[in-house]
Design a protein around this motif. Structure first.
Motif, PDB file in Angstrom:
ATOM      1  N   MET A   1       0.851  -1.170   0.000  1.00  0.00           N
ATOM      2  CA  MET A   1       0.000   0.000   0.000  1.00  0.00           C
ATOM      3  C   MET A   1       0.898   1.236   0.000  1.00  0.00           C
ATOM      4  O   MET A   1       1.904   1.278   0.699  1.00  0.00           O
ATOM      5  N   PHE A   2       0.507   2.213  -0.796  1.00  0.00           N
ATOM      6  CA  PHE A   2       1.271   3.445  -0.960  1.00  0.00           C
ATOM      7  C   PHE A   2       0.356   4.644  -0.731  1.00  0.00           C
ATOM      8  O   PHE A   2      -0.845   4.487  -0.559  1.00  0.00           O
ATOM      9  N   THR A   3       0.933   5.847  -0.760  1.00  0.00           N
ATOM     10  CA  THR A   3       0.148   7.063  -0.555  1.00  0.00           C
ATOM     11  C   THR A   3       0.057   7.926  -1.808  1.00  0.00           C
ATOM     12  O   THR A   3      -0.728   8.857  -1.840  1.00  0.00           O
ATOM     13  N   GLY A   4       0.894   7.656  -2.799  1.00  0.00           N
ATOM     14  CA  GLY A   4       0.916   8.500  -3.990  1.00  0.00           C
ATOM     15  C   GLY A   4       1.735   9.761  -3.795  1.00  0.00           C
ATOM     16  O   GLY A   4       1.654  10.682  -4.599  1.00  0.00           O
ATOM     17  N   ILE A   5       2.530   9.811  -2.727  1.00  0.00           N
ATOM     18  CA  ILE A   5       3.441  10.928  -2.496  1.00  0.00           C
ATOM     19  C   ILE A   5       4.834  10.458  -2.899  1.00  0.00           C
ATOM     20  O   ILE A   5       5.460   9.660  -2.189  1.00  0.00           O
ATOM     21  N   VAL A   6       5.292  10.903  -4.044  1.00  0.00           N
ATOM     22  CA  VAL A   6       6.574  10.452  -4.602  1.00  0.00           C
ATOM     23  C   VAL A   6       7.713  10.921  -3.706  1.00  0.00           C
ATOM     24  O   VAL A   6       7.782  12.078  -3.330  1.00  0.00           O
ATOM     25  N   GLU A   7       8.616   9.989  -3.378  1.00  0.00           N
ATOM     26  CA  GLU A   7       9.742  10.322  -2.503  1.00  0.00           C
ATOM     27  C   GLU A   7      10.968  10.806  -3.266  1.00  0.00           C
ATOM     28  O   GLU A   7      11.741  11.600  -2.751  1.00  0.00           O
ATOM     29  N   GLU A   8      11.150  10.288  -4.453  1.00  0.00           N
ATOM     30  CA  GLU A   8      12.280  10.736  -5.265  1.00  0.00           C
ATOM     31  C   GLU A   8      12.071  10.338  -6.715  1.00  0.00           C
ATOM     32  O   GLU A   8      11.327   9.420  -7.021  1.00  0.00           O
ATOM     33  N   MET A   9      12.757  11.068  -7.584  1.00  0.00           N
ATOM     34  CA  MET A   9      12.831  10.673  -8.988  1.00  0.00           C
ATOM     35  C   MET A   9      14.132   9.896  -9.141  1.00  0.00           C
ATOM     36  O   MET A   9      15.211  10.408  -8.846  1.00  0.00           O
ATOM     37  N   GLY A  10      13.983   8.657  -9.548  1.00  0.00           N
ATOM     38  CA  GLY A  10      15.142   7.848  -9.880  1.00  0.00           C
ATOM     39  C   GLY A  10      15.230   7.768 -11.387  1.00  0.00           C
ATOM     40  O   GLY A  10      14.605   8.549 -12.098  1.00  0.00           O
ATOM     41  N   ARG A  11      15.978   6.786 -11.871  1.00  0.00           N
ATOM     42  CA  ARG A  11      16.035   6.588 -13.323  1.00  0.00           C
ATOM     43  C   ARG A  11      16.307   5.121 -13.619  1.00  0.00           C
ATOM     44  O   ARG A  11      16.896   4.412 -12.807  1.00  0.00           O
ATOM     45  N   LEU A  12      15.858   4.698 -14.789  1.00  0.00           N
ATOM     46  CA  LEU A  12      16.156   3.343 -15.236  1.00  0.00           C
ATOM     47  C   LEU A  12      17.614   3.312 -15.658  1.00  0.00           C
ATOM     48  O   LEU A  12      18.021   4.070 -16.539  1.00  0.00           O
ATOM     49  N   GLU A  13      18.380   2.479 -15.005  1.00  0.00           N
ATOM     50  CA  GLU A  13      19.803   2.319 -15.347  1.00  0.00           C
ATOM     51  C   GLU A  13      19.967   1.416 -16.561  1.00  0.00           C
ATOM     52  O   GLU A  13      20.675   1.735 -17.488  1.00  0.00           O
ATOM     53  N   ARG A  14      19.315   0.251 -16.459  1.00  0.00           N
ATOM     54  CA  ARG A  14      19.416  -0.702 -17.571  1.00  0.00           C
ATOM     55  C   ARG A  14      18.269  -1.708 -17.485  1.00  0.00           C
ATOM     56  O   ARG A  14      17.618  -1.851 -16.475  1.00  0.00           O
ATOM     57  N   ARG A  15      18.074  -2.377 -18.593  1.00  0.00           N
ATOM     58  CA  ARG A  15      17.054  -3.410 -18.707  1.00  0.00           C
ATOM     59  C   ARG A  15      17.756  -4.680 -19.178  1.00  0.00           C
ATOM     60  O   ARG A  15      18.440  -4.677 -20.194  1.00  0.00           O
ATOM     61  N   ASP A  16      17.601  -5.742 -18.408  1.00  0.00           N
ATOM     62  CA  ASP A  16      18.130  -7.052 -18.785  1.00  0.00           C
ATOM     63  C   ASP A  16      16.949  -7.993 -18.955  1.00  0.00           C
ATOM     64  O   ASP A  16      16.540  -8.655 -17.994  1.00  0.00           O
TER      65      ASP A  16
END
Length: 188
Positions: free
Chosen positions: A1-16
């Motif tokens: 369960m989440f709140t919809g309050i984003v804690e940080e913007m990350g990024r996709l490093e790679r896809r395997d």
């Protein structure tokens, strides 16, 4: 369960293949294998991690129903750890189960989203909706979607500030509406 309050913007490093590796500082600092983290509103399970990164496996259903299947290395993502019982509920109750993708028609701050027909009945003025993991209030319902107001802080701290017309966003409607509909359904 989440709140919809984003804690940080990350990024996709790679896809395997179906494994997605994300760069993130805040959400990975106290995470462990088996924990949940929401990525653009999709609840994913941590399967591997290291300093400043973590990995999750995404099944075909997740990749086809959400915008995670369209991510390219370097793309920013909204990240949130699950709510703890002692936390404040700053947004609304979010499951991390994406209902469908919508399409940006007009960018923030007056973000207009075209939504699939099957979700429109769950959207009400001043009701809650999750867009790419962000808890937002519906300002206006439209024949083909809805409009939300994105405050400057949210535009800056999440991916919503950089979304352009034609971009696909993950939508999760308020789960209470779905349960009420189910309970009120007439059964033969």
């Amino acid at each position: 369960m989440f709140t919809g309050i984003v804690e940080e913007m990350g990024r996709l490093e790679r896809r395997d293949g179906s494994r997605l590796v994300f760069a993130a500082e805040v959400v990975s600092e106290d995470a462990g294998v088996g924990d949940s983290i929401a990525v653009n509103g999709c609840c994913l399970t941590v399967v591997d991690m290291g300093p400043g990164w973590w990995a999750a496996d995404a099944v075909d259903e997740t990749l086809s129903r959400s915008n995670l299947g369209q991510l390219e290395p370097g793309d920013p993502v909204n990240l949130e750890r699950p709510v703890r019982l002692m936390d404040r509920l700053g947004g609304h109750l979010v499951q991390g189960h994406v209902d469908a993708m919508g399409e940006v028609v007009e960018p923030a701050p007056n973000l207009r989203i075209r939504a699939p027909d099957e979700l429109l009945r769950y959207l009400v003025e001043k009701g809650s909706v999750t867009v790419d993991g962000c808890s937002l209030t519906v300002v206006e319902t439209l024949e083909d979607g809805f409009r939300v107001a994105v405050i400057p802080h949210t535009a800056e701290a999440t991916t919503l500030g950089s979304r352009s017309p034609g971009d696909r966003v993950n939508l999760e409607v308020d789960m209470v509406a779905k349960y009420v509909e189910r309970l009120l359904a007439v059964r033969p």
